[in-house]
Write a protein that holds these residues in place. Structure first.
Motif, PDB file in Angstrom:
ATOM      1  N   VAL A   1      19.749  17.919  -1.754  1.00  0.00           N
ATOM      2  CA  VAL A   1      20.413  18.507  -0.585  1.00  0.00           C
ATOM      3  C   VAL A   1      21.093  17.419   0.247  1.00  0.00           C
ATOM      4  N   MET A   2      20.359  16.333   0.479  1.00  0.00           N
ATOM      5  CA  MET A   2      20.799  15.324   1.448  1.00  0.00           C
ATOM      6  C   MET A   2      21.946  14.453   0.953  1.00  0.00           C
ATOM      7  N   SER A   3      21.973  14.171  -0.348  1.00  0.00           N
ATOM      8  CA  SER A   3      22.992  13.231  -0.847  1.00  0.00           C
ATOM      9  C   SER A   3      24.402  13.755  -0.606  1.00  0.00           C
ATOM     10  N   ARG A   4      24.608  15.057  -0.863  1.00  0.00           N
ATOM     11  CA  ARG A   4      25.946  15.634  -0.671  1.00  0.00           C
ATOM     12  C   ARG A   4      26.413  15.520   0.776  1.00  0.00           C
ATOM     13  N   LEU A   5      25.452  15.555   1.696  1.00  0.00           N
ATOM     14  CA  LEU A   5      25.808  15.447   3.116  1.00  0.00           C
ATOM     15  C   LEU A   5      26.042  13.987   3.493  1.00  0.00           C
ATOM     16  N   ARG A   6      25.106  13.129   3.086  1.00  0.00           N
ATOM     17  CA  ARG A   6      25.162  11.723   3.519  1.00  0.00           C
ATOM     18  C   ARG A   6      26.275  10.942   2.847  1.00  0.00           C
ATOM     19  N   ILE A   7      26.737  11.406   1.683  1.00  0.00           N
ATOM     20  CA  ILE A   7      27.686  10.615   0.885  1.00  0.00           C
ATOM     21  C   ILE A   7      29.057  10.528   1.557  1.00  0.00           C
ATOM     22  N   ARG A   8      29.419  11.524   2.346  1.00  0.00           N
ATOM     23  CA  ARG A   8      30.713  11.480   3.056  1.00  0.00           C
ATOM     24  C   ARG A   8      30.462  11.097   4.504  1.00  0.00           C
ATOM     25  N   LYS A   9      30.928   9.916   4.874  1.00  0.00           N
ATOM     26  CA  LYS A   9      30.665   9.423   6.221  1.00  0.00           C
ATOM     27  C   LYS A   9      31.651  10.036   7.215  1.00  0.00           C
ATOM     28  N   SER A  10      31.135  10.369   8.400  1.00  0.00           N
ATOM     29  CA  SER A  10      31.983  10.869   9.484  1.00  0.00           C
ATOM     30  C   SER A  10      32.750   9.678  10.077  1.00  0.00           C
TER      31      SER A  10
END
Ligand code: ZN
Ligand code: ZN
Ligand code: ZN
Length: 372
Positions: free
Chosen positions: A139-148
């Motif tokens: 779950v987390m990798s897909r979110l964390r992989i693209r930096k804001s």
């Protein structure tokens, strides 16, 4: 301008986004103990302790943070305290695993933080025997992989800080000093230039330069020796730096200069391959092709890079077989190396994939830096 830590770097809306992603992944809940995932979701930089601190994010229902009574004040004072998040303190004689299991009910699959201690994952398994455990990174990798943009700003700040340390290295690196003496000074500079913590200091001289993860030794650095300096730390923001440059005390050996030129072209080519839609394996191949064509292929013994953010090594890995296309906001190292044995070299920058190309976080000259 420094990013506002609580609202920009760690936006409160993230918690709801993680809950959605948990449901989308078909998991009943996510369990995040202290570490990069917990910090990413809540901004709470909690310490790993034998007492359980755990954010539970159920796919349905409200998230809650189970926290030892004595840690409650710290948790409330952290950015997590300003989130819409129930804190559930537990007493020394309570069983916090049973408490989490009771609140979550009979879910059949649960994501556990990749960095959760094994003993905690095992106790959760005993408390929720019906729940299949999977890595929370699903779950987390897909979110964390693209930096804001705020995260990229934090990486830029980390890159500038480690650049300032590299600019001090020529003054620290002297023939007659040991790797450890130089390393100690570099570690001090890493903190002095704004990092909250030193993560690693590699000073590899002579043959030690040919061992990519050699750290420090009592070896005395001698004239004419190439030295690999690969250093990094964690900023107060939580974001990491990682940069490698190459130094030589006086004139380097001729065979070294021959492959250093190849390495520099390879690193440049790999950086230039970075743009949305390119795959990590293409970036790896861009560096590897140049090194192999020059006859040094067997001496490039590792992948070209690793993602970086709240951890020094995270997704995406820049390696053959990784065919997930790059997207804007992905941040990773580009660090090919050539290690023939008597000496070696590696050039490393952190780069971020932008809308139409790449941006480097590091700007110190990539050429061989001659020190007298
Ligand atoms: Zn490494
Ligand atoms: Zn490095
Ligand atoms: Zn690295």
């Amino acid at each position: 301008m420094k990013p506002d830590v609580t609202t920009e770097l760690y936006p409160p809306a993230r918690l709801a986004r993680v809950r959605e992603a948990t449901a989308e992944a078909g998991l009943g809940a996510l369990l995040l103990t202290p570490g990069p995932d917990l910090r990413y979701v809540t901004g709470y930089d909690a310490i790993q302790l034998e007492r359980l601190t755990c954010l539970a994010v159920p796919a349905e229902g409200d998230p809650f943070l189970v926290v030892p009574r004595l840690e409650l004040a710290a948790a409330q004072a952290s950015p997590a305290g300003s989130l819409d998040l129930e804190m559930v303190p537990w007493e020394e004689t309570d069983d916090p695993y049973a408490l989490v299991a009771r609140r979550l009910g009979g879910i059949d699959a649960v994501g556990v933080a990749d960095r959760m201690w094994a003993v905690m994952a095992l106790r959760f398994r005993d408390a929720m025997p019906q729940a299949r455990q999977v890595p929370a990174s699903r779950v987390m990798s897909r979110l964390r992989i693209r930096k804001s943009p705020a995260e990229v700003a934090a990486l830029r700040e980390a890159g500038a800080a480690i650049d300032r340390v590299h600019r001090q290295v020529p003054a620290l690196l002297k023939a007659g000093r040991t790797e450890r003496e130089v390393g100690r000074d570099i570690a001090e500079a890493i903190v002095a230039e704004g990092h909250a913590r030193v993560d690693f200091v590699i000073v590899g001289s002579g043959p030690n330069a040919a061992s990519p993860h050699h750290e420090l030794s009592d070896r005395v650095i001698r004239p004419g020796e190439p030295v690999v300096v690969d250093i990094g730390g964690t900023m107060p923001s939580g974001y990491c730096s990682d940069e490698t440059r190459n130094y030589c005390i006086g004139e380097p050996p001729a065979d070294y200069l021959a492959y250093y030129e190849v390495l520099q072209r390879a690193q440049e080519a790999a950086c230039r391959a970075v743009r949305p839609g390119t795959t990590p394996e293409e970036v790896d191949a861009a560096a590897r092709r140049i090194i192999a064509d020059a006859g040094y292929g067997e001496h490039f013994i590792h992948r070209t890079g690793h993602g970086i953010g709240l951890e020094t090594h995270e997704d995406p890995y820049i390696v053959a077989g990784n065919t997930e296309p790059l997207e804007p906001g992905m941040a990773f190292s580009v660090e090919p190396g050539i290690y023939p044995g008597a000496h070696g070299a590696r050039i490393e920058d952190i780069v971020v994939c932008t809308e139409d190309g790449f941006e480097r976080m590091n700007h110190v000259d990539r050429g061989l830096i001659i020190v007298d």
